[in-house]
Design a protein around this motif. Structure first.
Motif, PDB file in Angstrom:
ATOM      1  N   GLU A  98       0.817  -1.207   0.000  1.00  0.00           N
ATOM      2  CA  GLU A  98       0.000   0.000   0.000  1.00  0.00           C
ATOM      3  C   GLU A  98       0.857   1.266   0.000  1.00  0.00           C
ATOM      4  O   GLU A  98       0.430   2.321  -0.487  1.00  0.00           O
ATOM      5  N   ASN A  99       2.072   1.160   0.537  1.00  0.00           N
ATOM      6  CA  ASN A  99       2.966   2.310   0.613  1.00  0.00           C
ATOM      7  C   ASN A  99       3.850   2.461  -0.614  1.00  0.00           C
ATOM      8  O   ASN A  99       4.639   3.410  -0.688  1.00  0.00           O
ATOM      9  N   ARG A 100       3.716   1.546  -1.577  1.00  0.00           N
ATOM     10  CA  ARG A 100       4.589   1.599  -2.756  1.00  0.00           C
ATOM     11  C   ARG A 100       3.795   1.601  -4.052  1.00  0.00           C
ATOM     12  O   ARG A 100       4.334   1.291  -5.116  1.00  0.00           O
ATOM     13  N   ILE A 101       2.505   1.935  -3.978  1.00  0.00           N
ATOM     14  CA  ILE A 101       1.677   1.973  -5.182  1.00  0.00           C
ATOM     15  C   ILE A 101       2.207   3.037  -6.126  1.00  0.00           C
ATOM     16  O   ILE A 101       2.429   4.187  -5.737  1.00  0.00           O
ATOM     17  N   GLY A 102       2.417   2.653  -7.366  1.00  0.00           N
ATOM     18  CA  GLY A 102       2.934   3.576  -8.367  1.00  0.00           C
ATOM     19  C   GLY A 102       4.443   3.671  -8.412  1.00  0.00           C
ATOM     20  O   GLY A 102       5.002   4.309  -9.306  1.00  0.00           O
ATOM     21  N   ALA A 103       5.130   3.051  -7.450  1.00  0.00           N
ATOM     22  CA  ALA A 103       6.594   3.084  -7.423  1.00  0.00           C
ATOM     23  C   ALA A 103       7.155   2.049  -8.396  1.00  0.00           C
ATOM     24  O   ALA A 103       6.454   1.130  -8.826  1.00  0.00           O
ATOM     25  N   PRO A 104       8.408   2.187  -8.786  1.00  0.00           N
ATOM     26  CA  PRO A 104       9.024   1.186  -9.673  1.00  0.00           C
ATOM     27  C   PRO A 104       8.951  -0.209  -9.057  1.00  0.00           C
ATOM     28  O   PRO A 104       8.960  -0.370  -7.836  1.00  0.00           O
ATOM     29  N   ARG A 105       8.896  -1.209  -9.896  1.00  0.00           N
ATOM     30  CA  ARG A 105       8.757  -2.595  -9.460  1.00  0.00           C
ATOM     31  C   ARG A 105      10.032  -3.063  -8.753  1.00  0.00           C
ATOM     32  O   ARG A 105      11.095  -3.168  -9.358  1.00  0.00           O
ATOM     33  N   THR A 106       9.905  -3.311  -7.450  1.00  0.00           N
ATOM     34  CA  THR A 106      11.037  -3.775  -6.652  1.00  0.00           C
ATOM     35  C   THR A 106      10.552  -4.813  -5.638  1.00  0.00           C
ATOM     36  O   THR A 106       9.363  -4.968  -5.412  1.00  0.00           O
ATOM     37  N   THR A 107      11.499  -5.505  -5.025  1.00  0.00           N
ATOM     38  CA  THR A 107      11.174  -6.440  -3.949  1.00  0.00           C
ATOM     39  C   THR A 107      12.305  -6.440  -2.933  1.00  0.00           C
ATOM     40  O   THR A 107      13.492  -6.347  -3.317  1.00  0.00           O
ATOM     41  N   PRO A 108      11.988  -6.511  -1.642  1.00  0.00           N
ATOM     42  CA  PRO A 108      13.047  -6.578  -0.633  1.00  0.00           C
ATOM     43  C   PRO A 108      13.641  -7.972  -0.499  1.00  0.00           C
ATOM     44  O   PRO A 108      14.616  -8.163   0.232  1.00  0.00           O
ATOM     45  N   LEU A 109      13.081  -8.958  -1.203  1.00  0.00           N
ATOM     46  CA  LEU A 109      13.519 -10.345  -1.067  1.00  0.00           C
ATOM     47  C   LEU A 109      14.572 -10.684  -2.116  1.00  0.00           C
ATOM     48  O   LEU A 109      14.576 -10.126  -3.218  1.00  0.00           O
ATOM     49  N   GLN A 110      15.436 -11.618  -1.782  1.00  0.00           N
ATOM     50  CA  GLN A 110      16.468 -12.063  -2.700  1.00  0.00           C
ATOM     51  C   GLN A 110      16.321 -13.561  -2.957  1.00  0.00           C
ATOM     52  O   GLN A 110      16.227 -14.346  -2.006  1.00  0.00           O
ATOM     53  N   PRO A 111      16.287 -13.969  -4.241  1.00  0.00           N
ATOM     54  CA  PRO A 111      16.192 -15.401  -4.546  1.00  0.00           C
ATOM     55  C   PRO A 111      17.378 -16.177  -3.959  1.00  0.00           C
ATOM     56  O   PRO A 111      18.481 -15.650  -3.808  1.00  0.00           O
ATOM     57  N   LEU A 112      17.118 -17.438  -3.627  1.00  0.00           N
ATOM     58  CA  LEU A 112      18.144 -18.301  -3.045  1.00  0.00           C
ATOM     59  C   LEU A 112      18.757 -19.175  -4.128  1.00  0.00           C
ATOM     60  O   LEU A 112      18.207 -19.336  -5.214  1.00  0.00           O
ATOM     61  N   GLY A 113      19.874 -19.782  -3.817  1.00  0.00           N
ATOM     62  CA  GLY A 113      20.539 -20.644  -4.786  1.00  0.00           C
ATOM     63  C   GLY A 113      20.159 -22.095  -4.633  1.00  0.00           C
ATOM     64  O   GLY A 113      21.033 -22.964  -4.600  1.00  0.00           O
ATOM     65  N   LEU A 114      18.862 -22.394  -4.553  1.00  0.00           N
ATOM     66  CA  LEU A 114      18.413 -23.771  -4.338  1.00  0.00           C
ATOM     67  C   LEU A 114      18.027 -24.485  -5.623  1.00  0.00           C
ATOM     68  O   LEU A 114      17.853 -25.695  -5.639  1.00  0.00           O
ATOM     69  N   ALA A 115      17.847 -23.738  -6.707  1.00  0.00           N
ATOM     70  CA  ALA A 115      17.279 -24.310  -7.925  1.00  0.00           C
ATOM     71  C   ALA A 115      18.210 -25.333  -8.564  1.00  0.00           C
ATOM     72  O   ALA A 115      19.435 -25.224  -8.492  1.00  0.00           O
ATOM     73  N   VAL A 116      17.582 -26.322  -9.191  1.00  0.00           N
ATOM     74  CA  VAL A 116      18.335 -27.294  -9.977  1.00  0.00           C
ATOM     75  C   VAL A 116      18.792 -26.618 -11.262  1.00  0.00           C
ATOM     76  O   VAL A 116      18.003 -25.971 -11.962  1.00  0.00           O
ATOM     77  N   ARG A 117      20.081 -26.757 -11.586  1.00  0.00           N
ATOM     78  CA  ARG A 117      20.630 -26.071 -12.749  1.00  0.00           C
ATOM     79  C   ARG A 117      21.019 -27.075 -13.829  1.00  0.00           C
ATOM     80  O   ARG A 117      21.346 -28.220 -13.570  1.00  0.00           O
ATOM     81  N   GLU A 118      20.965 -26.569 -15.044  1.00  0.00           N
ATOM     82  CA  GLU A 118      21.321 -27.405 -16.196  1.00  0.00           C
ATOM     83  C   GLU A 118      22.097 -26.535 -17.172  1.00  0.00           C
ATOM     84  O   GLU A 118      21.604 -25.491 -17.604  1.00  0.00           O
TER      85      GLU A 118
END
Length: 637
Positions: A98-118
């Motif tokens: 609600e406090n970021r409506i209209g703001a650039p698309r961002t996230t405070p979260l960071q993806p983890l390195g758990l994914a299976v890679r190929e």
């Protein structure tokens, strides 16, 4: 005189988790009690972190969640449950999207390195359907580090949140901002891609997607097989909401009858009252709020225009089989509908739709004798000769929803059940086609939002395990000694504070009806919590069986009994042997259902054999990814 026997269990970690019924009842295991207490303490930032950790749609749920947590809240055994859902909105209003409506698309979260890679890159996953289940699945997969593509048939994300829930309940900016946070994790969004028309599941598998999640919603309204159904002016309720919410015009007359007793029927009826028809004001662009804003109109103009459009308000009536008390719709929604001028014709069943020429003119109803039979099954019976006529220009059928599995006709390896749903393994949500998973409405029929979110999370974890991914961190927990003495704050006498709402005279257009708590109201409501995550812990080595705790307990939930009167399993036998407790030894039995966590027993105990200890749970977004592992690890002290 026969002795009373006391069924007894020896507490385990899961036992203590189960003593927090609001958390247990939540499909994503939100620790609601912890964030409610954070509100009471004025620590809203921590409260938001707790509410958001397992739920990527926290701001949405703060407004429209069906709150199964409240249904299980133990405060309801005293007077009324805590207003848990509204307190979540208190937190999101201060710290959410609600406090970021209209703001650039961002996230405070960071993806983890758990994914299976190929080949050095993370595997690609396709998620079909950008509703609650699909968005939740995409969020967790992206958090694990997978490359996720989110396909959606509509031009906007949100699924039935956007297309089915009216804007006066859920502002579109909230939906967009919440989903933008998910897309900011690197999720690719492809709108206007319809399964079965533009691609098949087999196409996705051939295009190097390692797994597919199907999260399509219940986009088809159920029909009503009565005479006159084919007349002009009969509209399906789901179709009506889909068109209105996407900005398309649906012609309705002055006298509208809505058939149905659930929340969708209420949404339809209340939307009709707010709906602007172009023939009434040709200079006002028609459509949803975002279209008006796109044409350069500000919110003040929109509300003023809609107020003018509502001056010739239609007469809206809602006909349902159930009595008012039996209606499945949320009571507060029914109350608000009546406040806004909708006439409720409860206990009347639709018998026939009457017409003049090819056009609707009335609905014939018949009084309901009972909705359910003696076995509790839905089997309405009617009162002969009680037919009545309700004049109508438009009749809207809102008698249920169902998913459309026709989009899977080319993917014959995916089994469809006799109920018209995709067959899945209830634990992993895997379908009969390896690598394809399904949840939400398409697998289980219409679900509440938080259940769909839980399906998405469960499927994300199952996909990760299916691909041979690494271990997902499990939540940790510990018992923390707390000085709990609530004997003087009268928390058990504070009455429930209902969330505030706009006055009826101010409910113009599609303005949001419910409002957020003020700070003092929120803290007062939060302080009603019984703190079920605080446990009474007994030290048998210190206890002298003086019964002081039994005497002071205001709820009589403690009892001093001989060990011989206890009945339990092998765990109890093991405890007896470990303590070398003979048949004449004493024991204190606690009735957990009656305990209100006042802490008086611990205060009164002369040897400090009783302590009040908080079960402190790890509430990080990382461990929230693994909530659907079997168990949660072990608690430590």
């Amino acid at each position: 005189m026969a002795w009373r026997l006391y069924p007894t269990v020896v507490p385990t970690f899961q036992y203590f988790l189960d003593l927090i019924p609001c958390r247990t009842a939540c499909p994503v295991h939100t620790n609601a009690g912890a964030y409610v207490r954070a509100v009471a303490d004025g620590n809203t930032a921590r409260g938001y972190d707790i509410a958001r950790a397992p739920n990527p749609l926290a701001s949405v749920c703060g407004r429209i969640c069906a709150h199964p947590c409240e249904s299980k809240c133990r405060r309801g055994t005293i007077d009324q449950p805590i207003s848990i859902r509204a307190l979540k909105r208190t937190l999101t209003e201060r710290h959410g999207v609600e406090n970021r409506i209209g703001a650039p698309r961002t996230t405070p979260l960071q993806p983890l390195g758990l994914a299976v890679r190929e080949g050095g890159e993370a595997r690609r996953i396709a998620v079909v359907g950008a509703g609650p289940a699909g968005v939740s699945c995409a969020h967790d997969l992206a958090m694990m580090g997978y490359r996720v593509t989110l396909f959606e048939a509509a031009p906007v994300a949100g699924g039935m949140l956007y297309q089915g829930v009216p804007e006066y309940r859920l502002p579109r900016d909230i939906i967009r901002s919440e989903i933008d946070q998910v897309l900011a994790l690197g999720v690719e969004f492809r709108p206007n891609w319809r399964l079965g028309r533009d691609f098949t599941v087999a196409d996705l598998m051939r295009n190097d997607y390692a797994a597919v999640f199907l999260g399509l919603g219940a986009t088809r309204g159920r029909d009503l097989n009565i005479p006159g159904r084919e007349l002009d002016g009969v509209i399906n309720g789901v179709d009506f909401l889909l068109n209105v919410n996407l900005g398309y015009h649906v012609a309705v007359g002055e006298r509208v009858v809505v058939i149905g007793g659930g929340n969708v029927a209420i949404d339809v009826a209340r939307t009709v009252l707010r709906y602007a028809q172009p023939e009434e004001r040709a200079d006002v662009p028609r459509g949803a709020s975002e279209l008006l804003q796109a044409w350069g109109y500000d919110n003040a103009f929109i509300d003023a225009a809609r107020t003018a459009l509502r001056l010739g308000a239609r007469h809206v009536q809602l006909v349902c089989l159930e009595s008012r008390n039996e209606m499945p719709a949320t009571p507060i929604e029914v109350n608000e509908a009546e406040e806004e001028g909708i006439t409720l014709l409860a206990g009347r069943g639709p018998k026939a739709i009457l017409g003049s020429g090819n056009r609707v003119s009335a609905l014939e109803t018949i009084d309901v004798a009972s909705v359910f039979d003696a076995g509790g099954r839905f089997n309405p019976s009617f009162v002969a000769g009680s037919e009545k006529r309700v004049e109508a220009d438009t009749i809207i059928l809102a008698v249920g929803q169902q998913p459309d599995t026709a989009c899977l006709s080319a993917d014959s390896e995916i089994e469809i059940t006799p109920r018209g749903l995709v067959a899945v393994d209830p634990r992993t949500l895997s379908t009969t086609l390896p690598g394809v998973f399904c949840g939400g409405d398409l697998a289980f029929g219409p679900r509440i939002v938080i259940e769909a979110v839980a399906d998405g999370k469960r499927a994300a974890l199952a996909i990760h395990e299916h691909l041979g991914g690494g271990a997902v961190p499990r939540a940790k927990a510990r018992f923390v000694l707390t000085g709990l003495d609530r004997s003087g704050d009268h928390y058990d006498r504070i009455r429930r504070h209902e969330p505030p709402s706009l006055a009826v005279t101010r409910r113009t257009g599609f303005r949001e009806v419910e409002e957020a708590y003020g700070e003092s109201e929120a803290r007062a409501e939060g302080s009603r919590c019984l703190q079920c995550n605080v446990q009474t812990v007994f030290d048998s080595e210190r206890c002298i069986l003086c019964s002081a705790c039994v005497e002071i307990c205001p709820e009589a939930c403690l009892t001093l009994v001989p060990v011989s009167q206890l009945r339990g399993g092998v765990e109890l036998d093991g405890v007896r042997q470990a303590l070398d407790a003979g048949e004449d030894a004493g024991a204190i039995v606690k009735d957990e259902e009656r305990c209100i966590r006042c802490g008086l027993c611990a205060v009164r105990c002369p040897t400090r054999a009783i302590t009040m200890e908080l079960l402190d749970l790890d509430e990080s977004p990382v461990t929230a990814l693994g909530l659907f592992h079997e168990g949660m690890g072990e608690a430590r002290r």
